[in-house]
Enzyme design. Structure first.
Site, PDB file in Angstrom:
ATOM      1  NE  ARG A  38      -3.582  -0.065   2.540  1.00 23.85           N
ATOM      2  CZ  ARG A  38      -4.419  -0.309   3.541  1.00 23.85           C
ATOM      3  NH1 ARG A  38      -4.575   0.598   4.490  1.00 23.85           N
ATOM      4  NH2 ARG A  38      -5.061  -1.442   3.611  1.00 23.85           N
ATOM      5  CG  HIS A  84      -6.580  -0.786  -5.662  1.00 24.72           C
ATOM      6  ND1 HIS A  84      -5.384  -1.254  -5.171  1.00 24.72           N
ATOM      7  CD2 HIS A  84      -6.881   0.299  -4.910  1.00 24.72           C
ATOM      8  CE1 HIS A  84      -4.967  -0.483  -4.184  1.00 24.72           C
ATOM      9  NE2 HIS A  84      -5.866   0.470  -3.997  1.00 24.72           N
ATOM     10  CE1 TYR A 128     -20.707  16.740 -14.170  1.00 29.66           C
ATOM     11  CE2 TYR A 128     -19.631  16.732 -12.025  1.00 29.66           C
ATOM     12  CZ  TYR A 128     -20.784  16.801 -12.790  1.00 29.66           C
ATOM     13  OH  TYR A 128     -21.993  16.941 -12.191  1.00 29.66           O
TER      14      TYR A 128
END
Length: 750
Positions: A38, A84, A128
Site C-alpha cells: 500500500r 484494487h 466530468y
C-alpha cells in the site's frame, strides 16, 4: 451398522491462545501488508500498487497518447472492480495526482477537465473528467508484452496483473513518492530525469562509483513548481549519502519597479507542496496581526503562471529584508524532507542512499533487458520453425495440395512425408488460399536469414555482460535525449543556490525611525505626537474634561516604552503602535492587562538607561537591568514584589557614572549612601534604603558624589541649587537620615 460421524469444522473451532501473542501476530500481518502492498514504492518502478493498477487498467483500455480520452469514471470503475478493491474516491485521488503538473515532475496521466490547481482546489468529480496516458507512462510500461516482468492473479483470480513495470523511465527518483505505513514512512522529492540518466550511465560502467561521483550528475531535487534549493553542497551530499535529511526550498522572486522610487516584490515560483491559496492567507494574517510592520499588502495576480505581488509599507524598505522576514514567517521558505525508504528487489523495506536507489533501478533494467531478449529469441525460434515449414510447403506445393484434397487426415500424412513438426503442419493447413500467392521462396528465405542474423545478435547479447552494458547505455542515451535538459519537459526548473538560513530580524530594524513625543494623561490616556515637542508646547495640549497632563517625554518610533505600575509589574509598549496625536489618544489600560484601581508609577523609553533604581513606599528597593523589565506579552512582567501594604513608588534611570544614592522620606529626612551597598536583582523586594518611624519613602535618586546633589529652586526662574558638602547626610544604607539642606523642595522630591 455404519453410523454418520460429523467431523468438526476447523474454521469454527475455538483455539486458546494468549491475547497479546494473538494480537501481535495479527497486527504484524496488517503492518506488513500496509508496508509492502500500500504505502511504500518499489525501487524498480517507483510505484505503489494503486498507481500501478491505474496505469495497467488505462493501458488495457488503450488510452495511449495518440488515442482519444476516456471518462475517469470508466478507469476508476475498472480499477476497483478488477484489480484494487478499495474506495473509489481514494483511487480517483491517486489518479488525479498522477495528472497534476504541479505535483508530478513528469505526469503519468494526461488529464482533460478540472484536475485541481496549485491553490489547493479539488478536482471535479470523475464523471466530468477524462484522461489518457502520457509518453512517460508508455516508457514506464515498455516491455509488458515481452515477458519483461512476472504477472500474478488479481485479488479474485479472474485476471492477471503485472507485479511491477519494466520501468525504462527512472520513475522513483524522477517523480518522487510520499507515504506513511505502519512504523515507517517514505518521502522522496522529484529529480531531473536527464541528470538521473547521466548518473545511471555512470553506474552501468562503474557500479562501485561513490556517492560523490553520482552527485556530479544529480545536482539536487528538481521540483515541478520550481523554486530554489538553498542548502549547502555538503548538506545535500550528506542527505543523499544517508537517504535521510531534507532540503530548504525558497520561492523565486524579483523586484518590479513601479516608478517614482516605488517597487513591489513579485513571487513567480513557490515551494513544492505549498498550496498558493493557503500561502496568501498566511501572509494576509501576518499583515492583519501586524507581525511585519514593513509589509503593507499582498495580492494574488496569478493566471496560468504564479504571480504573487508583495507590497512594502514604504519605498525606503529594504527588499531583501522584507523577503528574509517572510521566508522566516511564512511558507515562502519550506522544508521538503528526504526519507528514501523503499522496497528493494526482494520486497524488503529499507532506507537507501541515492546511489543505491539508482543502482537498484539499473540492476532491474539488466534483468528486463535479459528477459526481453530471451522472449524475442523464443518468438524468433517460433517464427523460424513456421518459415521452415512454409519453405517446404512452397517447394512441394502441388503434393501438399494433393494430400489436402485426397486424404481424410492430411496432417499425419504431411508430417510423415515431409518430416514436419506438428506446429508446422498445423500452420500450413490453416493457411488461406490467397496466402499461397505470397509463398515465394526468396521472400521466405530472406525473412529467415534476417531472423537468423537477429538471433545471432541476441544470443551474443545474452552471453556478454559488456554487450548488455553497451545496449543499455544506448537505450538510456535515447531516452536521455527525449527528456534532455534542452527540452521543454526536461529542462531543470529548480536551481541550487546556497543561502544562509533566514535571519531573525529584530522588530526595530523593520520600523522607520521617526521622532515622537509620548503624552500620558492623569486618567491614563496615551498618545504619540510627531516630532519632539518643547515642554512649553506640551503644556498647551488639550485633554478630556477633568483630565490633565501626567507624563510626557521624547522618544523614537523604534523605542520600546516601559510602563511601571504600583503593583510592581512592568509592561512594554511599542512606540510605533501608540495612537496618533490628533485626538485624545486611547486608554493605556486597553493595551495592557492593568486593573483600573492600580496606579501608574512611571513611563519611559527602555533605551533611556541600562539600569533602573526601583523602590517601594516602605523604603525597600534595588537596582534592576532594564533588559530584565521588558515584557513579551500584554500581561506584563513582575519585577518588584512589594510587601503587604506597600506599593512601588520610585522608578528612576541610573546614571552610568553614579556612585551614590540619595533617599528622602515623607518625614523629611535625607540619607546619602554608596551605590555599592544596594543590591542588583532581576526581581524581588530588595533591601532597606532608609529607616522610618513614621510615613515611608518619598523619593530616591542616584548621583555622582563628587558633583554634589542638585535640585530645582522652584518658580519660573529655572535655577537649580547644588549642595556640594554632603558629609552630614552620608551614612550607611538603612539609617534614618537627617533634615535636608536649607531650600530643599517642600514636596520632598528631587
Amino acid at each position: 451398522m455404519p453410523t454418520d460421524i460429523q467431523e468438526p469444522d476447523p474454521f469454527n473451532a475455538i483455539v486458546d491462545a494468549p491475547f497479546d501473542s494473538a494480537l501481535s501476530e495479527r497486527y504484524l500481518v496488517y503492518a506488513l501488508s500496509t508496508i509492502t502492498a500500500r504505502s511504500l514504492p518499489d525501487v524498480r518502478d517507483g510505484l505503489k500498487p494503486v498507481h500501478r493498477r491505474l496505469l495497467w487498467a488505462m493501458r488495457l483500455l488503450r488510452l495511449d497518447p495518440a488515442q482519444g480520452y476516456k471518462k475517469c469514471a470508466r478507469v476508476v470503475g475498472d480499477v476497483i472492480g478488477k484489480y484494487h478493491p478499495h474506495g473509489d474516491q481514494s483511487v480517483y485521488d491517486a489518479m488525479v495526482r498522477l495528472a497534476q503538473s504541479f505535483a508530478m515532475r513528469y505526469p503519468l496521466v494526461d488529464g482533460q477537465g478540472n484536475f485541481g490547481n496549485i491553490d489547493g482546489d479539488n478536482a471535479a468529480a470523475y464523471r466530468y473528467t477524462e484522461a489518457r496516458l502520457t509518453q512517460v507512462a508508455i516508457d514506464l510500461m515498455d516491455g509488458l508484452d515481452e515477458d519483461a516482468v512476472d504477472y500474478r492473479p488479481t485479488y479474485n483470480g479472474e485476471d492477471q496483473e503485472p507485479e511491477l513495470f519494466p520501468g525504462m523511465f527512472p520513475n522513483l527518483l524522477a517523480n518522487g513518492a510520499a507515504g506513511i505505513a505502519v512504523g515507517m514512512a517514505t518521502s522522496i522529492p522529484p529529480h531531473n530525469a536527464a541528470e538521473l540518466f547521466d548518473a545511471a550511465i555512470l553506474l552501468i560502467d562503474q557500479p562501485e562509483a561513490s556517492d560523490a561521483q553520482v552527485l556530479e550528475h544529480v545536482k539536487g531535487p528538481d521540483f515541478p513548481t520550481g523554486g530554489q534549493v538553498v542548502d549547502s553542497a555538503a548538506a545535500i551530499a550528506e542527505a543523499y549519502a544517508t537517504g535521510r535529511g531534507g532540503f530548504r526550498v525558497r520561492a523565486r522572486w524579483h523586484v518590479e519597479d513601479q516608478g517614482r522610487g516605488t517597487w513591489n516584490a513579485i513571487v513567480t515560483e513557490i515551494p513544492y507542496g505549498v498550496q498558493k491559496g493557503k500561502l496568501i492567507e498566511q501572509i494576509a494574517t501576518i499583515i492583519n496581526d501586524k507581525k511585519l510592520p514593513i509589509l503593507a499588502d499582498v495580492r494574488d495576480e496569478s493566471d496560468s503562471e504564479v504571480r504573487i505581488v508583495i507590497e512594502p509599507r514604504a519605498r525606503t524598505v529594504d527588499a531583501t529584508l522584507l523577503m528574509e522576514s517572510l521566508f522566516r514567517m511564512s511558507d515562502l521558505e519550506n522544508r521538503v524532507s528526504l526519507n528514501l525508504n523503499v522496497l528493494d528487489a526482494r520486497r524488503t523495506p529499507r532506507v537507501m542512499s541515492l546511489r543505491e536507489a539508482l543502482l537498484g533501478w539499473v540492476d532491474h533494467q539488466f534483468i528486463v533487458l535479459q528477459r526481453r531478449t530471451a522472449h524475442r529469441l523464443a518468438k524468433i525460434a517460433d517464427r523460424m520453425e513456421l518459415l521452415d515449414g512454409y519453405i517446404i510447403a512452397f517447394l512441394n506445393l502441388d503434393r501438399v495440395i494433393e494430400i489436402i484434397r485426397t486424404e481424410d487426415e492430411p496432417k499425419p500424412v504431411m508430417i510423415a512425408e515431409f518430416e514436419l513438426t506438428d506446429r508446422q503442419a498445423e500452420a500450413i493447413l490453416n493457411m488461406r488460399l490467397r496466402s499461397l500467392r505470397r509463398l515465394e521462396e526468396m521472400e521466405l528465405r530472406k525473412e529467415r536469414d534476417g531472423l537468423e542474423t537477429e538471433k545471432a545478435g541476441l544470443e551474443a547479447l545474452l552471453g556478454s555482460d559488456a554487450r548488455q552494458r553497451t545496449r543499455l547505455k544506448k537505450d538510456f542515451a535515447k531516452l536521455r535525449d527525449r527528456y534532455g535538459l534542452e527540452t521543454e519537459l526536461g529542462k531543470r526548473r529548480t536551481t541550487i543556490e546556497e543561502a544562509a538560513p533566514a535571519r531573525e530580524i529584530p522588530l526595530e530594524a523593520m520600523i522607520e525611525r521617526e521622532p515622537i513625543t509620548v503624552i500620558l494623561s492623569q486618567r491614563g490616556w496615551i498618545r504619540a505626537m510627531k516630532g519632539h515637542i518643547e515642554p512649553a508646547a506640551a503644556a498647551d495640549l488639550k485633554f478630556k474634561e477633568g483630565d490633565a497632563a501626567f507624563l510626557h517625554f521624547s522618544a523614537q518610533t523604534t523605542d520600546k516604552i516601559l510602563l511601571a505600575a504600583e503593583n510592581g509589574r512592568f509592561y512594554t509598549l511599542a512606540a510605533d503602535k501608540l495612537p496618533g496625536g490628533r485626538g485624545f489618544g486611547e486608554p493605556v489600560r486597553a493595551m495592557i492587562d492593568l486593573d483600573g484601581d492600580v496606579g501608574i508609577v512611571a513611563l519611559m523609553p527602555a533605551s533611556r538607561a541600562e539600569k533602573l533604581l526601583v523602590a517601594a513606599t516602605d523604603g525597600r528597593g534595588f537596582i534592576v537591568r532594564t533588559a530584565d523589565t521588558i515584557a513579551e506579552t500584554r500581561k506584563g512582567k513582575t519585577v518588584v514584589t512589594p510587601r503587604l501594604g506597600a506599593k512601588l513608588k520610585i522608578v528612576r534611570p541610573v546614571d552610568p557614572a553614579a556612585d551614590y544614592v540619595a533617599a528622602i522620606g515623607d518625614n523629611r529626612r535625607l540619607l546619602v549612601f554608596p551605590l555599592t551597598e544596594l543590591a542588583e536583582l532581576a526581581r524581588g523586594q530588595g533591601v532597606q534604603l532608609q529607616r522610618y518611624r513614621d510615613g515611608g519613602l518619598s523619593d530616591a535618586i542616584t548621583f555622582v558624589f563628587a558633583d554634589g546633589l542638585s535640585w530645582a529652586m522652584g518658580g519660573e526662574s529655572g535655577r537649580t541649587r547644588t549642595e556640594s558638602d554632603l558629609a552630614p547626610w552620608r551614612a550607611a544604607r538603612g539609617a534614618a537620615g537627617r533634615m535636608p539642606p536649607t531650600g530643599f523642595p517642600r514636596d520632598n522630591r528631587f
